[in-house]
Design a protein around this motif. Structure first.
Motif, PDB file in Angstrom:
ATOM      1  N   TYR A  40       0.831  -1.215   0.000  1.00  0.00           N
ATOM      2  CA  TYR A  40       0.000   0.000   0.000  1.00  0.00           C
ATOM      3  C   TYR A  40       0.860   1.256   0.000  1.00  0.00           C
ATOM      4  CZ  TYR A  40      -3.284   3.581   1.565  1.00  0.00           C
ATOM      5  OH  TYR A  40      -4.030   4.725   1.670  1.00  0.00           O
ATOM      6  N   VAL A  41       1.911   1.255   0.840  1.00  0.00           N
ATOM      7  CA  VAL A  41       2.745   2.445   0.968  1.00  0.00           C
ATOM      8  C   VAL A  41       3.640   2.636  -0.250  1.00  0.00           C
ATOM      9  CG1 VAL A  41       4.635   3.466   2.305  1.00  0.00           C
ATOM     10  CG2 VAL A  41       2.708   2.418   3.482  1.00  0.00           C
ATOM     11  N   LYS A  47      -0.898   5.866  -5.177  1.00  0.00           N
ATOM     12  CA  LYS A  47       0.003   6.622  -4.312  1.00  0.00           C
ATOM     13  C   LYS A  47       1.357   6.757  -4.996  1.00  0.00           C
ATOM     14  CE  LYS A  47      -0.101   5.836   0.122  1.00  0.00           C
ATOM     15  NZ  LYS A  47      -0.853   6.988   0.607  1.00  0.00           N
ATOM     16  N   ALA A  49       4.853   6.728  -3.966  1.00  0.00           N
ATOM     17  CA  ALA A  49       5.658   6.428  -2.787  1.00  0.00           C
ATOM     18  C   ALA A  49       6.868   7.345  -2.729  1.00  0.00           C
ATOM     19  CB  ALA A  49       6.113   4.972  -2.817  1.00  0.00           C
ATOM     20  N   ALA A  53       7.587   8.222   3.112  1.00  0.00           N
ATOM     21  CA  ALA A  53       6.491   7.281   3.358  1.00  0.00           C
ATOM     22  C   ALA A  53       7.034   5.916   3.739  1.00  0.00           C
ATOM     23  CB  ALA A  53       5.613   7.176   2.114  1.00  0.00           C
ATOM     24  N   SER A  56       8.241   5.987   7.284  1.00  0.00           N
ATOM     25  CA  SER A  56       7.105   5.936   8.216  1.00  0.00           C
ATOM     26  C   SER A  56       6.609   4.514   8.378  1.00  0.00           C
ATOM     27  CB  SER A  56       5.976   6.835   7.703  1.00  0.00           C
ATOM     28  OG  SER A  56       6.395   8.181   7.637  1.00  0.00           O
ATOM     29  N   ALA A  57       6.513   3.778   7.261  1.00  0.00           N
ATOM     30  CA  ALA A  57       6.050   2.393   7.344  1.00  0.00           C
ATOM     31  C   ALA A  57       7.024   1.535   8.139  1.00  0.00           C
ATOM     32  CB  ALA A  57       5.873   1.825   5.938  1.00  0.00           C
ATOM     33  N   ASP A 117      -2.836  10.178   5.795  1.00  0.00           N
ATOM     34  CA  ASP A 117      -1.911   9.059   5.938  1.00  0.00           C
ATOM     35  C   ASP A 117      -1.571   8.810   7.399  1.00  0.00           C
ATOM     36  OD1 ASP A 117      -1.870   8.600   3.245  1.00  0.00           O
ATOM     37  OD2 ASP A 117      -0.009   9.708   2.881  1.00  0.00           O
ATOM     38  N   LEU A 121      -1.420   5.215   9.346  1.00  0.00           N
ATOM     39  CA  LEU A 121      -0.210   4.713   9.998  1.00  0.00           C
ATOM     40  C   LEU A 121      -0.428   4.497  11.490  1.00  0.00           C
ATOM     41  CD1 LEU A 121       2.492   6.856   8.164  1.00  0.00           C
ATOM     42  CD2 LEU A 121       2.095   4.402   7.915  1.00  0.00           C
TER      43      LEU A 121
END
Length: 450
Positions: A40-41, A47, A49, A53, A56-57, A117, A121
């Protein structure tokens, strides 16, 4: 064979089988969850990427293991562990379903583009935070479902390995589902469906925990434990005592610092690899191909980890623990720029194998250095600090890479910075090796976890 006989005896224990079933279902679902989050990220067509991001993931996936882990035992010694396994799994299912809904929400006209987002998260972060309690509960419960110390040793060998294989299988299923979804018209809805599959797996893990008797996993009733806040404060105090103990042992402290540097390099190169797979090596819109390429890179890196587990005992017997750590750092410093800087797919994939081998080889040797240098009554606290340092270094690297990497992942600056850090780690370990008193190499752990 005695090992086969012992394993058969262990699997005949109903309590062990049921606890193992909870672990397998739980960690299989973890693998699916992690891949759904990553696709997804990084790979969703809707999206774009960015390194930020991705960082963050990675923070969502790793920081709870470091920040929550030392305090998990406080509650595991107060609450029914069977209930933690059950309710924790069901809570993860609800949170994963919420995360799936947040993934799909931007596709729905009433909410199109309105889900920030940060909210997504935060929901994913809660899943991994609860996951830490469940995994710790599984480990704490194992002595209650075996009969002898020999069975406990075998169980401690079997269950983490089986759990890792289950997580790998779950990741494979998630990657396959993601590649199929990205090749079709579904886009983000495919990621949401994969996340729902993880939620279903968590429900199954919770239901499997109900097959275990309520009091079977402990803790036993006893005197009232200290107040929760006092116990948590005691945990912090214990960690600080472990830090002071480690500071008084420079060989172990330097080995840990060098391992943190190698882990930082591994994290920075991982983010670079993700961006190269996403933008530099595949055509525009070929997200399914990018995800397949990332799966290949992960597999090659895992092969490096496995090779390190095979050759590290031999290498340490000839070079010593510090000598092997220094050689791993030196090899990375010399070869990483040669393989990475062309930014060609073939050479960077070769670098993935090299980095996996050197990082894991150094980690196995570092584990042994710490085990040998630290007093037994401080070892648990020092390894808790080790775990925190290991994961925080990776997340910090991802954040640093986010500041440096261009959108396509080609960054000479980052590659040279990583090379310099490898060289500094090698020099530091060589310095410690020549100043430390000579000693026979201790038996080397064959641990293969990243």
């Amino acid at each position: 064979m005695p090992a086969v006989r012992d394993l058969r005896t262990l699997l005949m224990l109903s309590g062990f089988r049921r606890l193992l079933a909870v672990r397998l279902l739980s960690q299989f679902s973890d693998g699916v969850f992690q891949v759904a989050l990553a696709t997804y990220v990084v790979f969703s067509p809707e999206k774009q990427a960015s390194p930020a991001a991705i960082a963050s993931a990675m923070a969502v996936l790793l920081l709870p293991y470091s920040l929550v882990g030392p305090f998990a035992g406080v509650l595991l010694d107060r609450w029914s562990r069977r209930q933690i396994l059950c309710y924790g799994s069901l809570l993860r299912a609800a949170l994963a379903a919420t995360t799936a809904a947040l993934m799909a929400a931007p596709l729905a006209p009433p909410l199109a583009g309105s889900v920030p987002d940060g909210l997504f998260l935060l929901s994913a972060l809660c899943v991994t935070a609860v996951n830490r309690f469940v995994l710790a509960g599984l480990s704490a419960s194992l002595p209650r479902v075996v009969d002898t110390e020999g069975q406990l040793v075998l169980g401690n060998s079997l269950t983490p390995t089986a759990g890792t294989l289950a997580a790998t299988a779950g990741a494979g299923v998630g990657l396959l589902a993601g590649a199929v979804g990205l090749a079709g018209p579904r886009g983000t809805s495919a990621d949401a469906a994969t996340m729902l599959a993880a939620a279903f797996g968590y429900v199954c893990a919770g239901l499997a925990a109900l097959r275990i008797a309520h009091a079977a996993l402990g803790p036993d009733p006893g005197p009232s434990p200290p107040r929760l806040l006092a116990t948590a404060a005691g945990t912090v105090s214990g960690l600080l005592a472990g830090l002071r103990h480690l500071a008084a042992r420079p060989v172990a402290a330097r080995a840990l610092a060098s391992m943190a540097a190698l882990r930082f390099c591994y994290g920075a190169l991982t983010v670079m690899m993700l961006m190269l797979c996403r933008y530099a090596w595949t055509g525009s819109g070929d997200d399914g191909g990018a995800l397949t390429l990332l799966g290949l890179a992960v597999g090659i890196s895992a092969a490096g980890f496995f090779t390190a587990a095979l050759i590290t005992p031999w290498a340490v017997s000839r070079l010593g623990r510090l000598g092997w750590i220094a050689l791993c750092s030196t090899a990375a410093a010399l070869l990483v720029p040669l393989l990475v800087l062309p930014f060609r797919k073939e050479t960077v994939l070769a670098a993935a194998f090299l980095v996996g081998l050197t990082t894991q080889g150094a980690k196995i040797a570092t584990d042994t250095v710490v085990q040998s240098a630290v007093a037994d009554d401080y070892r648990g606290r020092v390894f808790a600090l080790y775990d925190m340092l290991f994961n925080v270094a990776f997340v910090t690297a991802a954040a640093a890479a986010a500041l440096v990497l261009p959108p396509d992942g080609r960054s000479t600056t980052l590659a040279l910075a990583v090379t310099a850090l490898y060289a500094l780690a090698a020099a530091a370990v060589f310095h410690v090796k020549h100043r430390a008193p000579a000693s026979r190499p201790a038996p080397v752990s064959r641990e293969t976890s990243s």
